[in-house]
Design an enzyme around this catalytic site. Sequence first.
Site, short mmCIF file in Angstrom:
data_model
loop_
_atom_site.label_atom_id
_atom_site.label_comp_id
_atom_site.label_asym_id
_atom_site.label_seq_id
_atom_site.Cartn_x
_atom_site.Cartn_y
_atom_site.Cartn_z
CG ASN A 1 -5.33 -9.38 5.58
OD1 ASN A 1 -5.88 -8.46 6.17
ND2 ASN A 1 -4.20 -9.93 6.00
CD1 TRP A 2 -9.17 -5.38 1.63
CD2 TRP A 2 -10.30 -3.56 2.34
NE1 TRP A 2 -10.10 -5.05 0.67
CE2 TRP A 2 -10.80 -3.95 1.08
CE3 TRP A 2 -10.86 -2.46 2.98
CZ2 TRP A 2 -11.84 -3.25 0.45
CZ3 TRP A 2 -11.88 -1.77 2.36
CH2 TRP A 2 -12.37 -2.16 1.09
CE LYS A 3 -1.43 -8.20 4.40
NZ LYS A 3 -0.05 -8.56 4.07
CG HIS B 1 -1.46 -12.05 8.70
ND1 HIS B 1 -0.27 -11.37 8.57
CD2 HIS B 1 -1.95 -12.22 7.45
CE1 HIS B 1 -0.05 -11.15 7.27
NE2 HIS B 1 -1.06 -11.64 6.58
CD GLU C 1 1.35 -8.29 7.39
OE1 GLU C 1 0.22 -7.79 7.55
OE2 GLU C 1 1.79 -8.59 6.27
CD GLU D 1 -1.13 -14.97 4.20
OE1 GLU D 1 -1.70 -14.49 3.23
OE2 GLU D 1 -1.00 -14.36 5.29
N GLY E 1 3.73 -9.27 0.21
CA GLY E 1 3.95 -7.88 -0.17
C GLY E 1 5.24 -7.64 -0.93
CB SER F 1 3.29 -11.81 -4.00
OG SER F 1 4.04 -10.95 -3.14
N GLY G 1 -2.49 -7.08 -0.89
CA GLY G 1 -2.51 -5.87 -1.72
C GLY G 1 -3.52 -5.90 -2.85
P1 13P Z 1 0.07 -9.70 -0.25
O1 13P Z 1 -0.98 -10.34 -1.14
O2 13P Z 1 0.00 -8.21 -0.27
O3 13P Z 1 1.42 -10.27 -0.50
O4 13P Z 1 -0.32 -10.10 1.25
C1 13P Z 1 -0.56 -11.42 1.55
C2 13P Z 1 -1.13 -11.50 2.92
O5 13P Z 1 -0.44 -11.28 3.90
C3 13P Z 1 -2.56 -11.79 3.05
O6 13P Z 1 -2.89 -12.06 4.37
#
Ligand code: 13P
Length: 248
Positions: free
Chosen positions: A10-12, A93, A95, A163, A169, A208, A230
């Site tokens: 997931n590149w966000k 998600h 976020e 998650e 993150g 993470s 990430g």
């Molecule tokens: P990280 O791997 O950066 O913690 O992010 C996880 C995430 O939100 C994947 O959707």
Amino acid sequence: MMRRKLVAGNWKMNGSCAALAELDGIAVAAAAAPGVDVAVAVPFTLIAPAAERVPALVIGAQDVHPAAGGAHTGCVSAAMVAEAGARFTLVGHSERRCDQAESDGDVKAKAEAAYRAGLTVILCVGEQLAERDAGRAEAVVTGQVAASLPDGAAAAWLSIAYEPVWAIGTGRTPTVADVAQMHGAIRRQLAASIGEEADAVRILYGGSVTADNAAGLLRAGDVDGALVGGASLTAAKFVPIVEAAAAL
Ligand code: 13P
């Protein structure tokens, strides 16, 4: 029940046309791991160039609007991302649940819209730190699964990603035992919602995930893959996670 592992990135809100070069190495690793499904959710603007650049790699979106079209300025429909070359989308998600105040009902409607457009779906759930500290993590997460599961949910087109918000993150992860316990609870909730089909639904862990912890997490009971933020941004970090899944 043997479930194929799924490792999704997931590149966000990261990436650029130049960053698409990272997908070349990821596509090579995916081709070398035929037993693992590999996918990357990129920003809307990169879906078409990504799908064109690496046609063998499964490219997806990070969100879709529940409506097929209409007066929704700034939004993008499931059919639009499918036409651009997306084969799956994330929904729910944290976020988006947190930053955009998306409800379980919104997430359910988005998953159903994605299915109608021919996309597969990774539906995300996860508790906040305060909820875990209060001993409510399992109730929160199974509640999210129950309330955001789309009608007609089936393993052929739907996976769940657990998650924990506090692990995203941050470099912090739950213990492998905690992850296994939560995934077991999610599967029991799925069974309550959709019966025997629950056995075939893949449940990914996200938060993470790195090359260092992937193998341990992926070996845990009811962990059928990883959703990686990430560490999916570069081939150097993502490929070892794909390889860890392939080596299981
Ligand atoms: P990280 O791997 O950066 O913690 O992010 C996880 C995430 O939100 C994947 O959707």
